[in-house]
Motif scaffolding. Structure first.
Motif, PDB file in Angstrom:
ATOM      1  N   HIS A  27     -14.158   7.530   0.396  1.00 33.54           N
ATOM      2  CA  HIS A  27     -13.014   8.360   0.779  1.00 33.54           C
ATOM      3  C   HIS A  27     -11.742   7.530   0.885  1.00 33.54           C
ATOM      4  O   HIS A  27     -10.644   8.040   0.662  1.00 33.54           O
ATOM      5  CB  HIS A  27     -13.307   9.046   2.119  1.00 33.54           C
ATOM      6  CG  HIS A  27     -12.152   9.828   2.655  1.00 33.54           C
ATOM      7  ND1 HIS A  27     -11.704  10.996   2.089  1.00 33.54           N
ATOM      8  CD2 HIS A  27     -11.315   9.580   3.713  1.00 33.54           C
ATOM      9  CE1 HIS A  27     -10.657  11.449   2.770  1.00 33.54           C
ATOM     10  NE2 HIS A  27     -10.413  10.622   3.760  1.00 33.54           N
ATOM     11  N   TYR A  28     -11.879   6.248   1.211  1.00 32.27           N
ATOM     12  CA  TYR A  28     -10.722   5.406   1.456  1.00 32.27           C
ATOM     13  C   TYR A  28     -10.294   4.586   0.242  1.00 32.27           C
ATOM     14  O   TYR A  28      -9.117   4.321   0.039  1.00 32.27           O
ATOM     15  CB  TYR A  28     -11.014   4.434   2.603  1.00 32.27           C
ATOM     16  CG  TYR A  28     -11.475   5.128   3.860  1.00 32.27           C
ATOM     17  CD1 TYR A  28     -10.566   5.796   4.673  1.00 32.27           C
ATOM     18  CD2 TYR A  28     -12.810   5.129   4.232  1.00 32.27           C
ATOM     19  CE1 TYR A  28     -10.986   6.440   5.823  1.00 32.27           C
ATOM     20  CE2 TYR A  28     -13.241   5.769   5.378  1.00 32.27           C
ATOM     21  CZ  TYR A  28     -12.318   6.428   6.171  1.00 32.27           C
ATOM     22  OH  TYR A  28     -12.733   7.075   7.304  1.00 32.27           O
ATOM     23  N   PHE A  53      -6.191   1.853  -2.702  1.00 30.93           N
ATOM     24  CA  PHE A  53      -6.762   2.893  -1.853  1.00 30.93           C
ATOM     25  C   PHE A  53      -6.734   4.251  -2.558  1.00 30.93           C
ATOM     26  O   PHE A  53      -5.991   4.463  -3.531  1.00 30.93           O
ATOM     27  CB  PHE A  53      -6.010   2.955  -0.525  1.00 30.93           C
ATOM     28  CG  PHE A  53      -6.224   1.750   0.349  1.00 30.93           C
ATOM     29  CD1 PHE A  53      -7.452   1.510   0.936  1.00 30.93           C
ATOM     30  CD2 PHE A  53      -5.204   0.834   0.554  1.00 30.93           C
ATOM     31  CE1 PHE A  53      -7.675   0.396   1.720  1.00 30.93           C
ATOM     32  CE2 PHE A  53      -5.405  -0.292   1.342  1.00 30.93           C
ATOM     33  CZ  PHE A  53      -6.635  -0.513   1.925  1.00 30.93           C
ATOM     34  N   ASN A  54      -7.554   5.157  -2.053  1.00 27.00           N
ATOM     35  CA  ASN A  54      -7.575   6.520  -2.570  1.00 27.00           C
ATOM     36  C   ASN A  54      -6.178   7.127  -2.401  1.00 27.00           C
ATOM     37  O   ASN A  54      -5.693   7.277  -1.273  1.00 27.00           O
ATOM     38  CB  ASN A  54      -8.608   7.328  -1.783  1.00 27.00           C
ATOM     39  CG  ASN A  54      -8.723   8.760  -2.241  1.00 27.00           C
ATOM     40  OD1 ASN A  54      -7.784   9.343  -2.729  1.00 27.00           O
ATOM     41  ND2 ASN A  54      -9.903   9.333  -2.061  1.00 27.00           N
ATOM     42  N   MET A  85      -5.881  10.174  -0.043  1.00 23.72           N
ATOM     43  CA  MET A  85      -5.992   9.790   1.362  1.00 23.72           C
ATOM     44  C   MET A  85      -4.679   9.173   1.843  1.00 23.72           C
ATOM     45  O   MET A  85      -4.166   9.491   2.918  1.00 23.72           O
ATOM     46  CB  MET A  85      -7.143   8.804   1.540  1.00 23.72           C
ATOM     47  CG  MET A  85      -7.379   8.298   2.951  1.00 23.72           C
ATOM     48  SD  MET A  85      -6.326   6.889   3.428  1.00 23.72           S
ATOM     49  CE  MET A  85      -6.713   5.730   2.112  1.00 23.72           C
ATOM     50  N   LEU A  86      -4.089   8.292   1.020  1.00 19.07           N
ATOM     51  CA  LEU A  86      -2.851   7.623   1.407  1.00 19.07           C
ATOM     52  C   LEU A  86      -1.682   8.613   1.458  1.00 19.07           C
ATOM     53  O   LEU A  86      -0.757   8.450   2.261  1.00 19.07           O
ATOM     54  CB  LEU A  86      -2.554   6.489   0.430  1.00 19.07           C
ATOM     55  CG  LEU A  86      -1.920   5.226   1.020  1.00 19.07           C
ATOM     56  CD1 LEU A  86      -2.750   4.670   2.168  1.00 19.07           C
ATOM     57  CD2 LEU A  86      -1.733   4.165  -0.067  1.00 19.07           C
ATOM     58  N   GLN A 134      -5.040  11.507  10.199  1.00 22.11           N
ATOM     59  CA  GLN A 134      -5.468  10.755   9.025  1.00 22.11           C
ATOM     60  C   GLN A 134      -5.153   9.273   9.177  1.00 22.11           C
ATOM     61  O   GLN A 134      -5.933   8.407   8.770  1.00 22.11           O
ATOM     62  CB  GLN A 134      -4.783  11.305   7.769  1.00 22.11           C
ATOM     63  CG  GLN A 134      -5.229  10.643   6.478  1.00 22.11           C
ATOM     64  CD  GLN A 134      -6.698  10.900   6.174  1.00 22.11           C
ATOM     65  OE1 GLN A 134      -7.121  12.042   6.035  1.00 22.11           O
ATOM     66  NE2 GLN A 134      -7.484   9.846   6.080  1.00 22.11           N
ATOM     67  N   PHE A 148      -7.811   6.117   9.078  1.00 26.88           N
ATOM     68  CA  PHE A 148      -7.620   5.050   8.105  1.00 26.88           C
ATOM     69  C   PHE A 148      -7.500   3.691   8.785  1.00 26.88           C
ATOM     70  O   PHE A 148      -8.128   2.703   8.364  1.00 26.88           O
ATOM     71  CB  PHE A 148      -6.376   5.341   7.269  1.00 26.88           C
ATOM     72  CG  PHE A 148      -6.109   4.332   6.188  1.00 26.88           C
ATOM     73  CD1 PHE A 148      -7.123   3.887   5.351  1.00 26.88           C
ATOM     74  CD2 PHE A 148      -4.832   3.832   6.004  1.00 26.88           C
ATOM     75  CE1 PHE A 148      -6.867   2.962   4.345  1.00 26.88           C
ATOM     76  CE2 PHE A 148      -4.565   2.905   5.000  1.00 26.88           C
ATOM     77  CZ  PHE A 148      -5.590   2.471   4.172  1.00 26.88           C
ATOM     78  N   PHE A 171     -10.787   2.466   9.880  1.00 20.65           N
ATOM     79  CA  PHE A 171     -11.554   1.932   8.757  1.00 20.65           C
ATOM     80  C   PHE A 171     -11.134   0.484   8.452  1.00 20.65           C
ATOM     81  O   PHE A 171     -11.979  -0.378   8.183  1.00 20.65           O
ATOM     82  CB  PHE A 171     -11.350   2.799   7.513  1.00 20.65           C
ATOM     83  CG  PHE A 171     -11.835   2.154   6.248  1.00 20.65           C
ATOM     84  CD1 PHE A 171     -13.190   1.974   6.010  1.00 20.65           C
ATOM     85  CD2 PHE A 171     -10.926   1.702   5.295  1.00 20.65           C
ATOM     86  CE1 PHE A 171     -13.630   1.355   4.847  1.00 20.65           C
ATOM     87  CE2 PHE A 171     -11.360   1.082   4.131  1.00 20.65           C
ATOM     88  CZ  PHE A 171     -12.715   0.909   3.901  1.00 20.65           C
TER      89      PHE A 171
END
Length: 279
Positions: free
Chosen positions: A3-4, A38-39, A42-43, A81, A85, A88
């Motif tokens: 996901h990240y 990074f995805n 997501m970012l 979010q 992140f 993570f």
């Protein structure tokens, strides 16, 4: 984890192993620049949550001849979010990735306090002069070893400036300039001699901001070769480039801090440093 991380980088440990030599052999000090790491979706979520730090009461505002920027590190200000992140980036899988990539022998630890890190924002006219970072975490006393900067700026044009500059140890020339484009990640060792910054005033439109996430990784102890023996404990060490800065007061201030660090016990240095930061 998928996901990240962008699908092309999904095996973090392989990425670390494959890039370890590149990282360690980079000039002017160990570092790597990763594009689209990074995805992006997501970012995008992190970017949508990024507040205007000028409107946040708990933002830390730096406005001196050496730095004009805003930061915030308080967890309750981060969006959902963003919190996920950042957690993570402090997790075991990502710490293992950093450990292998950098080749650092001492066990690396994340920083849930985001001391000096978190959300960073620079508006038009802002800057951060070339410097080496503080070397000790003020709460834990651990040694600061690695920086990771994640840029969040879409449609960034070259003439906006805002480049991250990496300088040689003798401060004679800039070795690399990195444009702060969206999903550009810069990871680098931080020692008493890793000089970097965004020294030229930002030239973006008035309504734009240079946005980034900053995280730092620490260890208990470090090699003596990374330490300036004259400055066992220090805050940010700003360095002059070839051109002179008219106002020398901030350079004088950190030099006074350095002298204090050499002369007083550690348990007294922290409150004295806090007092000086408030003046």
């Amino acid at each position: 984890m998928e996901h990240y991380i962008n699908h092309s980088f999904k095996n973090l440990l392989n990425v670390a192993e494959d890039n370890k030599h590149r990282y360690l052999s980079s000039n002017p000090f160990p570092h790597i620049v990763l594009k689209d790491f990074f995805n992006p979706e997501m970012l995008d979520g992190v970017l949508r949550e990024f507040p205007d730090l000028l409107k946040i009461n708990d933002s830390k505002i730096y406005d001196t001849p050496l730095e004009k920027k805003l930061t915030v590190k308080q967890d309750y200000i981060f969006g959902k979010q963003t919190k996920i992140f950042l957690n993570f980036l402090n997790s075991q899988p990502f710490l293992r990735f950093i450990q292998i990539l950098t080749g650092i022998n001492e066990t690396l630890l994340g920083d849930p306090y985001f001391e000096g890190g978190g959300l960073h924002q620079i508006k038009r006219g802002g800057y951060l002069k070339v410097h080496a970072d503080f070397n000790k975490h003020k709460l834990t006393g651990l040694d600061r070893r690695v920086n990771i900067l994640i840029y969040l700026n879409k449609n960034w044009k070259n003439d906006y400036g805002g480049y991250l500059e990496l300088w040689d140890r003798d401060m004679k020339f800039c070795v690399k300039r990195i444009i702060p484009e969206f999903n550009t990640v810069v990871i680098f060792n931080t020692t008493d001699y890793t000089y970097h910054g965004h020294p030229n005033p930002l030239n973006c439109p008035e309504e734009m901001r240079r946005k980034s996430l900053a995280l730092y990784y620490f260890s208990n102890g470090r090699p003596e070769t990374e330490i300036n023996p004259d400055l066992p404990i220090h805050s940010t060490l700003f360095k002059e480039r070839a051109e002179n800065i008219n106002d020398k007061s901030e350079f004088l201030k950190y030099r006074i801090r350095s002298i204090i660090a050499k002369l007083v016990p550690r348990f007294l240095y922290t409150p004295i440093r806090r007092l000086m930061n408030d003046t």
